[in-house]
Motif scaffolding. Structure first.
Motif, short mmCIF file in Angstrom:
data_model
loop_
_atom_site.label_atom_id
_atom_site.label_comp_id
_atom_site.label_asym_id
_atom_site.label_seq_id
_atom_site.Cartn_x
_atom_site.Cartn_y
_atom_site.Cartn_z
N LEU A 159 0.83 -1.20 0.00
CA LEU A 159 0.00 0.00 0.00
C LEU A 159 0.87 1.25 0.00
O LEU A 159 0.56 2.23 -0.68
N THR A 195 1.99 1.76 -3.45
CA THR A 195 0.93 2.34 -4.27
C THR A 195 0.92 3.85 -4.15
O THR A 195 0.71 4.56 -5.12
N GLY A 196 1.18 4.36 -2.97
CA GLY A 196 1.18 5.79 -2.76
C GLY A 196 2.27 6.51 -3.52
O GLY A 196 2.15 7.72 -3.79
N ARG A 220 -2.59 6.87 -6.43
CA ARG A 220 -2.35 7.91 -5.43
C ARG A 220 -3.66 8.54 -5.00
O ARG A 220 -3.90 8.76 -3.80
N LEU A 227 -5.64 6.07 -2.87
CA LEU A 227 -5.03 5.92 -1.54
C LEU A 227 -5.39 7.10 -0.65
O LEU A 227 -5.71 6.93 0.53
N ALA A 230 -2.78 7.33 2.71
CA ALA A 230 -1.59 7.89 2.08
C ALA A 230 -0.46 8.14 3.08
O ALA A 230 0.71 8.20 2.69
N LEU A 243 -6.09 0.05 -5.84
CA LEU A 243 -5.50 -0.36 -4.57
C LEU A 243 -5.30 -1.86 -4.53
O LEU A 243 -5.48 -2.51 -3.50
#
Length: 474
Positions: free
Chosen positions: A91, A94-95, A103, A106, A112, A145
């Motif tokens: 995760l 992913t940010g 982004r 998130l 985030a 996500l």
């Protein structure tokens, strides 16, 4: 007999998408990416990589228990077990990834910041979103996500997705194994993008089992084709309206933008298409209460106010303001634009329609040559905070710093639904004081569904995971 055919159970599913948005890519991502939560046939939330979940007493923190899954391994040995640390660090990865809206998703999920995802034990993930959101589970079901490891490697979903070699913009999805799975029923799924003139005859002849209309484009032809109960309609969250391009130079005066907001009325447009589900919408989000500003006045009073604003800047029937309006391809959008132009003409606003060529709407909009753009924004998650975020000052002009502050306040309200709703409503009102977008209608999606298909259910989000759809009996 089926066992003797040599074909894998589930058969093939051939799908066409009519429209110029991202729906085909979203369908492919949804089928090929593993997420903690997944969508069922009716858009409901069901188990994904997480087999169960529960919120802690305050309703803000979420505990998810992972299924006993393994990463792909070599030919002779299984891969390592998927553990909670993979999910938590993935995760964070992913940010830092700008692709696929990760982004933004998130941030909408409140994940985030560092420390919002933890792995207390091997198969338990603990999420503490900052700020909390009542829609956390919905965001966790988004392909943006998807589960990945600390290096950004995606955990495999039910299907392998490859770009179609035959069709630009199309996809070919292959089920990863032969076991019939709830979210991988068809053995193979083909997704193509085409116009309604090709898709509807292909459906009628049986070459396609499912046609998904991404918006209004093609709906008139689908209604005229006489497919009876095969045609399904859905009203979905979002907005159809006019995007204002202040860079063109003609709409730099706020009085002109306010006059357009007050004069543009979605009711005649909805009546033109004679579709009950296509309803007027005078707010950027349909779930908000009636506006407390001049938009709440009767149509004739709004037009009188608009005419007064136009007179202040020297515009009227004798001195018309000539504006260009970019219109997506298709007779449905053309009809809406013509109706809008006719309603504004008596006020002294003359619209020159620029019809985008098929497949060229995004490029034409990006060129910024039109004063106005007839556009549609559909929300995948029913989150008004994220939806209104597309009009933040970091993204558009004109904008409202007060609206930005109120959206931050709405997000900070967390699971306090009343405070969240009040801040969202106030933010939308602030945006409309100097609008960058004029709401007109609520979006509608349509579909042609073959009689023998199972797993397709109309729902409030217009979400139809293809892995849950198959020919009857498959």
């Amino acid at each position: 007999l089926a066992a003797c055919s040599g074909e894998r159970p589930g058969g093939d599913l051939d799908v066409a998408v009519v429209g110029e948005g991202p729906l085909a890519d979203e369908l492919a991502a949804e089928a090929s990416r593993a997420t903690l939560i997944r969508r069922g046939s009716g858009g409901e939330l069901v188990a994904g990589v997480a087999t169960s979940w529960r919120f802690l007493d305050d309703g803000d923190d979420l505990i998810l228990r992972l299924a006993p899954l393994r990463w792909p391994g070599g030919r002779d040995r299984p891969g390592p077990e998927l553990v909670a640390q993979d999910v938590a660090l993935g995760l964070r990865r992913t940010g830092s990834d700008r692709n696929d809206g990760g982004r933004a998703a998130l941030a909408a999920a409140g994940l985030a910041r560092r420390g919002t995802a933890r792995a207390p034990i091997a198969r338990v993930v603990e999420l503490s979103p900052q700020p909390a959101t009542p829609l956390l589970l919905d965001w966790l079901a988004e392909p943006a996500l998807a589960v990945r490891d600390r290096r950004g490697r995606l955990f495999p979903g039910p299907y392998v997705a490859e770009r179609s070699a035959e069709r630009p913009g199309g996809w070919r999805l292959q089920r990863r194994n032969d076991r019939p799975l709830p979210d991988a029923r068809a053995a193979s799924i083909g997704i193509v993008t085409m116009d309604a003139g090709a898709a509807i005859p292909a459906f009628a002849s049986g070459k396609l089992q499912l046609v998904l209309g991404e918006g209004l484009a093609g709906l008139g032809a689908a209604r005229a084709a006489g497919q009876g109960r095969a045609l399904q309609l859905e009203s979905v969250p979002g907005v159809i309206g006019l995007a204002i391009n202040v860079r063109s130079g003609l709409l730099t005066d706020v009085r002109l933008r306010r006059a357009l907001l007050l004069a543009a009325d979605g009711a005649p447009l909805a009546n033109r298409l004679a579709l009950a589900l296509l309803v007027p919408q005078n707010r950027l989000w349909a779930g908000l209460p009636p506006p407390a500003d001049d938009r709440a006045r009767p149509a004739e009073e709004r037009r009188a106010l608009a005419a007064a604003l136009l007179r202040e800047v020297g515009v009227g029937p004798e001195q018309p303001l000539r504006l260009s309006l970019l219109v997506p391809a298709g007779p449905e959008f053309q009809a809406l634009a013509e109706t809008l132009a006719a309603s504004l003409q008596p006020l002294g606003i003359s619209l020159a329609l620029q019809r985008a060529r098929p497949g060229g709407f995004a490029a034409a909009q990006a060129s910024g040559s039109a004063d106005l753009v007839l556009a549609q924004h559909t929300a995948r998650v029913a989150d008004p905070v994220a939806h209104l975020g597309r009009w933040r000052c970091a993204r558009v002009r004109p904008c409202s710093r007060e609206a930005d502050r109120l959206l931050d306040e709405a997000a900070a309200a967390g699971t306090d639904l009343a405070a969240r709703a009040a801040a969202v409503s106030a933010a939308e009102t602030a945006l409309m004081a100097d609008p960058a977008f004029i709401p007109l209608l609520r979006p509608v999606r349509w579909a042609l569904v073959a009689n023998d298909l199972t797993g397709f259910e109309a729902n409030a989000l217009g979400r139809h995971p293809l892995g849950r759809i198959a020919a009857g009996g498959s």
